[in-house]
Write an enzyme that holds these catalytic residues in place. Structure first.
Site, PDB file in Angstrom:
ATOM      1  N   CYS A  46     -43.103  46.882  27.323  1.00  0.00           N
ATOM      2  CA  CYS A  46     -44.001  46.848  25.932  1.00  0.00           C
ATOM      3  C   CYS A  46     -44.208  45.368  25.556  1.00  0.00           C
ATOM      4  O   CYS A  46     -43.500  44.612  25.722  1.00  0.00           O
ATOM      5  CB  CYS A  46     -42.936  47.680  24.854  1.00  0.00           C
ATOM      6  SG  CYS A  46     -43.913  47.849  23.162  1.00  0.00           S
ATOM      7  N   ASP A  48     -44.104  44.607  22.666  1.00  0.00           N
ATOM      8  CA  ASP A  48     -43.290  44.295  21.404  1.00  0.00           C
ATOM      9  C   ASP A  48     -42.230  42.756  21.446  1.00  0.00           C
ATOM     10  O   ASP A  48     -41.892  42.510  22.679  1.00  0.00           O
ATOM     11  CB  ASP A  48     -42.054  45.423  21.490  1.00  0.00           C
ATOM     12  CG  ASP A  48     -41.400  45.454  20.208  1.00  0.00           C
ATOM     13  OD1 ASP A  48     -40.917  44.315  19.700  1.00  0.00           O
ATOM     14  OD2 ASP A  48     -41.413  46.314  19.378  1.00  0.00           O
ATOM     15  N   ARG A  50     -39.932  41.760  20.546  1.00  0.00           N
ATOM     16  CA  ARG A  50     -38.456  41.937  20.697  1.00  0.00           C
ATOM     17  C   ARG A  50     -38.066  42.441  22.206  1.00  0.00           C
ATOM     18  O   ARG A  50     -36.633  42.362  22.292  1.00  0.00           O
ATOM     19  CB  ARG A  50     -37.681  42.927  19.819  1.00  0.00           C
ATOM     20  CG  ARG A  50     -38.092  42.587  18.408  1.00  0.00           C
ATOM     21  CD  ARG A  50     -38.009  43.874  17.375  1.00  0.00           C
ATOM     22  NE  ARG A  50     -38.691  44.901  17.765  1.00  0.00           N
ATOM     23  CZ  ARG A  50     -39.015  46.071  16.998  1.00  0.00           C
ATOM     24  NH1 ARG A  50     -38.142  46.371  15.958  1.00  0.00           N
ATOM     25  NH2 ARG A  50     -39.902  46.915  17.232  1.00  0.00           N
ATOM     26  N   HIS A 102     -38.433  51.145  25.437  1.00  0.00           N
ATOM     27  CA  HIS A 102     -37.488  50.539  24.696  1.00  0.00           C
ATOM     28  C   HIS A 102     -37.364  51.558  23.450  1.00  0.00           C
ATOM     29  O   HIS A 102     -38.390  52.000  22.820  1.00  0.00           O
ATOM     30  CB  HIS A 102     -37.682  49.150  24.072  1.00  0.00           C
ATOM     31  CG  HIS A 102     -38.949  48.921  23.309  1.00  0.00           C
ATOM     32  ND1 HIS A 102     -38.807  48.853  21.944  1.00  0.00           N
ATOM     33  CD2 HIS A 102     -40.282  48.932  23.561  1.00  0.00           C
ATOM     34  CE1 HIS A 102     -39.905  48.640  21.469  1.00  0.00           C
ATOM     35  NE2 HIS A 102     -40.872  48.603  22.351  1.00  0.00           N
ATOM     36  N   CYS A 105     -39.552  52.142  19.682  1.00  0.00           N
ATOM     37  CA  CYS A 105     -40.983  51.453  19.880  1.00  0.00           C
ATOM     38  C   CYS A 105     -41.879  52.271  18.960  1.00  0.00           C
ATOM     39  O   CYS A 105     -42.016  53.350  18.977  1.00  0.00           O
ATOM     40  CB  CYS A 105     -41.374  52.046  21.428  1.00  0.00           C
ATOM     41  SG  CYS A 105     -42.948  51.702  22.005  1.00  0.00           S
TER      42      CYS A 105
END
Ligand code: CO
Length: 222
Positions: A46, A48, A50, A102, A105
């Site tokens: 992803c 993302d 993080r 993850h 998400c």
């Protein structure tokens, strides 16, 4: 969080300090990388912020080939994802491709609840297809845990999409050893979990897929 976000000049300063530190620890590191990249791993994850592939796996530059998009989706006709997989398999000859979902998400959360976020709704529709395909399974899972289950199912389904791509079918047909895996990462604890879907050939896909979905269904969630 007490940490303040660095400004752009700080980023350049950080970069110089990092490059110096790398060179100190591993003299000749960058000149060695200049010659070629030969990573053993490809990461599909992803976007993302993080979920940074290298840091999570403890790998240095040159050790993982990365493709990231919103909610780690591999669409059959996505030329971007397919080209990245093709380059990884045919040219770099990676040995492992990991599709990593993850928990937490936002893409999966929006898809699960049907929340409209804009243009990305059309992208997230692929995850709604996963949700709809597994509707009866998801209904057996208590509502607070459905997000986690859909994150896992999405990673599993994207493993299937990688395996069914012409790139993988051709690679396996010519006897190339590449294994496609499904993992999930916890942004709350920093830990990777194996979804027990590892596919080394199209003939094993169906059996491994069914077992992995069964594990999502029977997982103890608290
Ligand atoms: Co995400």
């Amino acid at each position: 969080m007490t940490k303040t976000t660095p400004d752009i000049p700080d980023i350049f300063a950080n970069n110089r300090a990092w490059a110096e530190q790398m060179e100190l620890q591993r003299p000749g590191f960058f000149t060695g990388l200049k010659a070629q990249q030969k990573p053993k791993y490809m990461w599909i994850g992803c976007s993302d912020s993080r979920v940074p592939a290298n840091e999570i796996m403890g790998l240095a530059p040159g050790e993982v080939f990365v493709h990231r998009n919103v909610a780690n989706v591999v669409v059959h006709s996505d030329l971007n994802a397919l080209s990245t997989v093709q380059f990884a398999v045919d040219v770099i000859k990676v040995e492992h491709i990991t599709v990593v979902g993850h928990y937490g998400c936002s893409g999966v959360a929006a898809a699960l609840s049907g929340l409209r976020v804009g243009l990305a709704d059309n992208w997230l529709r692929h995850i709604q297809d996963v949700r709809d395909r597994h509707r009866s399974l998801l209904e057996t899972i208590a509502e607070p845990h459905r997000h986690d289950a859909l994150v896992e199912l999405n990673a599993i389904e994207q493993v299937v999409n990688v395996c069914q791509s012409t790139v993988m079918l051709d690679a396996w047909a010519r006897g190339q050893k590449v294994v496609v895996h499904g993992w999930v990462y916890g942004i709350h604890d920093g830990l990777l979990q194996n979804l027990q879907i590892s596919v080394g050939g199209v003939d094993e896909l169906d059996t491994v897929y069914r077992a992995a979905v069964e594990k999502v269904s029977s997982a103890k969630r608290t």
